[in-house]
Design a protein around this motif. Sequence first.
Motif, PDB file in Angstrom:
ATOM      1  N   TYR A  76       7.481  -4.688  -6.395  1.00  0.00           N
ATOM      2  CA  TYR A  76       7.880  -3.703  -5.395  1.00  0.00           C
ATOM      3  C   TYR A  76       9.299  -3.199  -5.669  1.00  0.00           C
ATOM      4  CZ  TYR A  76       8.408  -1.417  -0.889  1.00  0.00           C
ATOM      5  OH  TYR A  76       8.608  -0.476   0.092  1.00  0.00           O
ATOM      6  N   SER A  79       9.338  -0.898  -8.596  1.00  0.00           N
ATOM      7  CA  SER A  79       8.737   0.415  -8.318  1.00  0.00           C
ATOM      8  C   SER A  79       9.734   1.365  -7.667  1.00  0.00           C
ATOM      9  CB  SER A  79       7.507   0.254  -7.420  1.00  0.00           C
ATOM     10  OG  SER A  79       7.877  -0.109  -6.108  1.00  0.00           O
ATOM     11  N   ALA A  88       6.856   4.565  -1.944  1.00  0.00           N
ATOM     12  CA  ALA A  88       6.474   3.156  -2.048  1.00  0.00           C
ATOM     13  C   ALA A  88       5.942   2.631  -0.715  1.00  0.00           C
ATOM     14  CB  ALA A  88       7.677   2.327  -2.497  1.00  0.00           C
ATOM     15  N   ILE A 169       3.553  -0.235  -7.767  1.00  0.00           N
ATOM     16  CA  ILE A 169       3.374  -0.386  -6.324  1.00  0.00           C
ATOM     17  C   ILE A 169       1.946  -0.782  -5.985  1.00  0.00           C
ATOM     18  CG2 ILE A 169       2.816   2.019  -5.837  1.00  0.00           C
ATOM     19  CD1 ILE A 169       4.975  -0.337  -3.719  1.00  0.00           C
TER      20      ILE A 169
END
Length: 349
Positions: A76, A79, A88, A169
């Motif tokens: 995460y 991303s 995201a 993601i």
Amino acid sequence: MGCRGGIGPIFKKFKPHLLMVLAEVGYTFLNLFSEASFKHGMNPHVYVTYRQLVAGVFVFPFAYFLEKISLAPNMYSASLRYTSPTFAASIANIVPSLTFLLAVLLRLEGLDRSTRGMAKIVGTLVSLVGVMIMTLYRGPVLRNLGHALVHVQGSTTIKENWIKGPILIIGYCISASLWFLMQAVTLKKYPAQLSLTTWMTLVGGAQSAVFTACLTHEPKAWTVGFNIDLWNILYCGVVVSGLIFYIQLWCTKEKGPVFITTFNPLAALLIALLAYFALGEKLHMGSIIGGVIVIIGLYLLLWGKEGDHVDQIKSQEASLSYEEPKEGSQDKGVYLGGEGDKLRRSLDV
């Protein structure tokens, strides 16, 4: 007295909902602080390692005195370097649907042909369509209404990459869904939420440290100054990986893993508003259209899940009314019920 008696049961009923709203507000600032820190030059993998270790150190004393997984946050955080907090957070709305889908495949969730059962399936499919729209269609950029209220000065330029970003993601969504399901299974055998939070953060920090050491070979990347990087690590370690992880575990134990994931759209909405108005971030029409579709599918799924909760309550009430004899009954008979299904006999003497 009457006022207290009225507020108490209501607060108890909606306590998990209130806690999850506060948790999503905490996640909102995580996205904004992390983006600012990454623009300043912070390595996302080093950030995750420090964040997990800070959380473990923070929660450990509470777990010790009150109660005698790292892949997802790494993907995460990475991303955010290739997309934006709004994108995201919007894609992360697929987590509830993925959690439900994986729960069905692992036989942790049941399906039937009722209206609510079909709502679960339709809601899952609609959410997937919304995510595909956000990923494949960006659309025109909405014009900013004014100048950004907050300007983040950074030494690192974040280059958008709409291939790596969505892949990372989506990988996060799959890992997070599996993580929520593992929490639900683990809590049945290990119900100590504080201790479990401590173990998750410390072990996650150790795993992230090894992972980061393999990718980052510059010692300078591990240096943190007295700036946005330090405050970001402390906030995300104490508030997000510490307090919010504990809140999620408690709510998972009370309501199940699908319940806590249904609050993801709230964070996406707050992030989009703050990023657009405060940071002057670009907002694409594709993200808006896809986000609305995801939310519609999500709450179709939630409506279907609520039927399971109602049916479970009715089943428990029917079971109790059948198993427990009425007080003062003089009928001879054999009753099967009580703790451990012990045999209880009621005979006239």
